[in-house]
Design an enzyme around this catalytic site. Sequence first.
Site, PDB file in Angstrom:
ATOM      1  N   TYR B 448       0.821  -1.233   0.000  1.00  0.00           N
ATOM      2  CA  TYR B 448       0.000   0.000   0.000  1.00  0.00           C
ATOM      3  C   TYR B 448       0.850   1.277   0.000  1.00  0.00           C
ATOM      4  CZ  TYR B 448      -0.297   0.021   5.307  1.00  0.00           C
ATOM      5  OH  TYR B 448      -0.076   0.044   6.646  1.00  0.00           O
ATOM      6  N   GLU B 449       0.207   2.368  -0.331  1.00  0.00           N
ATOM      7  CA  GLU B 449       0.923   3.640  -0.593  1.00  0.00           C
ATOM      8  C   GLU B 449       1.984   3.463  -1.676  1.00  0.00           C
ATOM      9  OE1 GLU B 449      -0.240   6.330   0.411  1.00  0.00           O
ATOM     10  OE2 GLU B 449      -1.545   5.589   2.008  1.00  0.00           O
ATOM     11  N   GLY B 450       1.682   2.628  -2.632  1.00  0.00           N
ATOM     12  CA  GLY B 450       2.624   2.389  -3.734  1.00  0.00           C
ATOM     13  C   GLY B 450       3.470   1.159  -3.448  1.00  0.00           C
TER      14      GLY B 450
END
Lengths: 602, 602
Positions: B448-450
């Site tokens: 998550y968050e890239g």
Amino acid sequence: MSYKAPLKDMLFNLRHLARIDEIASLPGFEDAGFETAQAVLEEAAKFNEQVVAPLNRAGDVQPSSWKDGTVTTTPGFKDAFRQFAQGGWQGLQHPVDFGGQGLPKAIGAACIEMVNSANLSFALCPLLTDGAIEALLTAGSDELKAIYLEKLVSGEWTGTMNLTEPQAGSDLALVRSRAEPQPDGSYKVYGTKIFITYGEHDMADNIAHLVLARVTGAPEGIKGISLFLVPKFLVNPDGSLGKRNDVQCVSIEHKMGIKASPTAVLQYGDGMVASIASSTGPGAVGYLVGQENRGLEYMFIMMNAARYAVGVQGIAVAERAYQQAVAYAKDRVQSRPVDGSIKASAAIIHHPDVRRMLMTSRALIEGCRAMASVAAAAYDAAHHHTDAEARKQNQTFYEFLVPLVKGYSTEMSLEVTSLGVQVHGGMGFIEETGAAQHYRDAKILTIYEGTTAIQANDLVGRKTLRDGGQTAKAIAAQVEATEAELKRQGGVDALAVARHLAAARAAFVDVVDFLVAQQDPNAVYAGSVPYLMLAGNLMAGWQLARALLAAQANLSEDAAFMQAKITTARFYAEHILTRTAGQRAAIVEGAASVTALPLEAF
Amino acid sequence: MSYKAPLKDMLFNLRHLARIDEIASLPGFEDAGFETAQAVLEEAAKFNEQVVAPLNRAGDVQPSSWKDGTVTTTPGFKDAFRQFAQGGWQGLQHPVDFGGQGLPKAIGAACIEMVNSANLSFALCPLLTDGAIEALLTAGSDELKAIYLEKLVSGEWTGTMNLTEPQAGSDLALVRSRAEPQPDGSYKVYGTKIFITYGEHDMADNIAHLVLARVTGAPEGIKGISLFLVPKFLVNPDGSLGKRNDVQCVSIEHKMGIKASPTAVLQYGDGMVASIASSTGPGAVGYLVGQENRGLEYMFIMMNAARYAVGVQGIAVAERAYQQAVAYAKDRVQSRPVDGSIKASAAIIHHPDVRRMLMTSRALIEGCRAMASVAAAAYDAAHHHTDAEARKQNQTFYEFLVPLVKGYSTEMSLEVTSLGVQVHGGMGFIEETGAAQHYRDAKILTIYEGTTAIQANDLVGRKTLRDGGQTAKAIAAQVEATEAELKRQGGVDALAVARHLAAARAAFVDVVDFLVAQQDPNAVYAGSVPYLMLAGNLMAGWQLARALLAAQANLSEDAAFMQAKITTARFYAEHILTRTAGQRAAIVEGAASVTALPLEAF
């Protein structure tokens, strides 16, 4: 998510690396040539794809459950196991004398991979039964063999291995379970065993527990441990089932993965089971396997078989995770390819890093599968070759490979199942997707049947230092011979692989020299797991190098497959074999820093 | 299993690596010297150890649950969050103007590590709120700031980031949610957002959703995306809560880990919420943040903050897993030490491979923590330095480090949490032990968050190639300066570290040269994640090398701690920095084999 057995790869390994036709020239394996292998593998594929694989997710969602001493397995398991038994799959590698098919391990290993890819939890039941069969074949009396072997080989009954106790995990010297000799030659067994896979279940009529315990008055430590067969139900002289024995499943564990496989706490001989306790007093009726105080020796035979099989489990779960990741990567559309080849959002398999993750997985799996296949062939030759020296050499080679098949293949399965989740992005973290199950399931593989560190101790101590590094060096010489063949082949792929293989082999030899010369045992064992990872890496990479040569030589047979094998071998060499430089440095230059920090600083 | 904040290590980093006293010389940070840091960290430790940490296992066993659009969080979470808010922890790094404490990120980061070690699931709520605050500070109108900021900074309300849609994960160009301008200047927002962390919960009175959507008629792709604030409850002019907005939580995900953190599917504007729909018709009332079509730009500001914080989460969960592994290793008795130092079974921490696992964990954690601390200091200087050139340099350095803090620290957390399970042996696989939770929780961090690949794209594209490798080379020159210092110091540890640091730095420079010279984008991005891992490894190892110098120079201050730091730095150099050789080879020599296999061969 469905499963498709990698038949082509397995058959390629059997033909070109394990050389099944040479195995078929050994006495006892006359009917076990390539065509037999192909027929058996195709049947196994069909059965596991259609019957066993669809139950994998169910096992995760509806784990086996315990109530009042009874374990109910996941719906569908009982029926699938009945079909497994009826199909003769339990007896594949076992002697014809006891109803088995007597096939080579090289063929059996491929079938074992399939059932484990299909369903790791399900496959554990036959895996442990194989261990029990092996122990009885090795050390059981004719009477025990007569009563139990056919039933186990047919899959009517199942077997377990009972080693662990709360205080005795890796350290079996601490086993406290005890056995009292009885006038009739049997024993009464008492004690608590934990982590017993399929220690209780509803998939078979009887369970033969193979149990480590100390006979009253036996020496302390590992030299006072004996092996007993303790059946769940006593067996009448006519082979029918008698009274329930005094062994009770008091609970099963709540685990991170392989949830369908019941992990039992077994209580032996506390009189909780009334039917037997009333007639003979408490104590589980057990039968000595082999001689007193030699239990550990027999158990090691079972364990070596089981360790090899757990290594195959690593390959199997990695294969399943890889297949699921490939399917998702071909399906999921997200972002344009960086090379501009497609002017719109494309399936993520077009993105180089997704390709890197899939290639890493593929290369690791194919490398480990090749290594396992060659190890199995060595086992077959060690047991069936007509020449004593050839038997010995093959046995030595097999024994060197067992901790690598177990340790390296299971460690790689952690990497591959993690990449499998990663390829899925956020969806991978959602349980319904199924990728997470493989990640959770795989983590036990580096632990049970001896942790990676235990495998590494075996590799360093028994397999490397005991003969002063001779076996290791002899294998390195074989790797060098493959390098020479690659150079003779002369293609750009062969040369690239030869170069990386030579560097990895040199790193391996360096490490062996370092270990052999080392005086400080802490320094030796500080490097044991990195050495295992380096050696496993080299062995798998070596087999892929051999595979490359075979693929080049047989390119016309199936050009797409052979070319893929060459590409995968090269990827392995460039991306995986190159890890050995760091491993060498860590072992040779970093031994002291492993144990330098004083305990109180932690 | 309890948690003890690693205060000594955090304060060491603040003093010697982040140089908190230099930060305190910057305008706005006058009160933020070492003593303040110490006081704040001690308070944070107390709160997180006593209030937040004990809820970690509960969150796993009793996850947040959804019913009829409402989410009930794990028992204890609501009260703990109230205490968190009242303690002022949400506002630690935020401006004094809006009720925050205005402390440097260097101090804030340490506190964020603690709350995440204590409870990853709990900490996600303030983490996302931080992102929302950041977005409003950057681009919000004075009116929006006035209405929302104080409530968010005080922790009365919380915030979310709404990027992902079913078809738009990493690829935000595919966002379809839409916004229709209303006569009063507000918008009506429609669409489905998935994977919204704390998208619905019962821990605060209101939730400010920051939502990416397209204004009707906006351009296709990422240039047509705007950012909106959509409150769960509308806010009356006097600041009191008004009607329920038309945003509905239609479900939450069933995840492998961080189970207490509700991951919501949010439905905007389908009229399901009667109270608003009846008065104004369907559509969620939203307020434009900044200008139309610049949403992605603002979101990147939030994301950079969030990415840094997720990197800290990696350090945090690794620390927690490490502490648990150390405790078990000191307690569990099994087998005699190989060096004969104890003539009986001993705690397993005496075994070299257990030490290797613990040292690997420790070194990775301390390395990543040091890197994150230095990155935070650069952020502080980038925002508060009086000299424009210094601000710019620090900003460039910080931006280079963000994908490394995020990517490398989270990848290392997978390794450390896996080792954490491994140290526990079979017990690690049993859920009650707690080690497995960390392993399951950590896996989301690389996603998550890239994902790590997205971080790597950022590192390669924006941070390395855009300036032709200049920033990367300038950092390499700084590493080289540290090598020179190590040589001047001249001790055996310093020299060993200097040697490995030089080799890793050379590998890094090689790779940068390769990437800069590369014409084929596939080859660049094939190596992007290995490059991230190499660069992260180097940056963490470099900071530990600086730490070694500081520890040598301040040995008398706390000899045991300083000596442990030196030993850990050396271990890192010998065992972790040495991995860079393989990474370099894979990138530079193995680019082609990553994409060589044709799609149909998978």
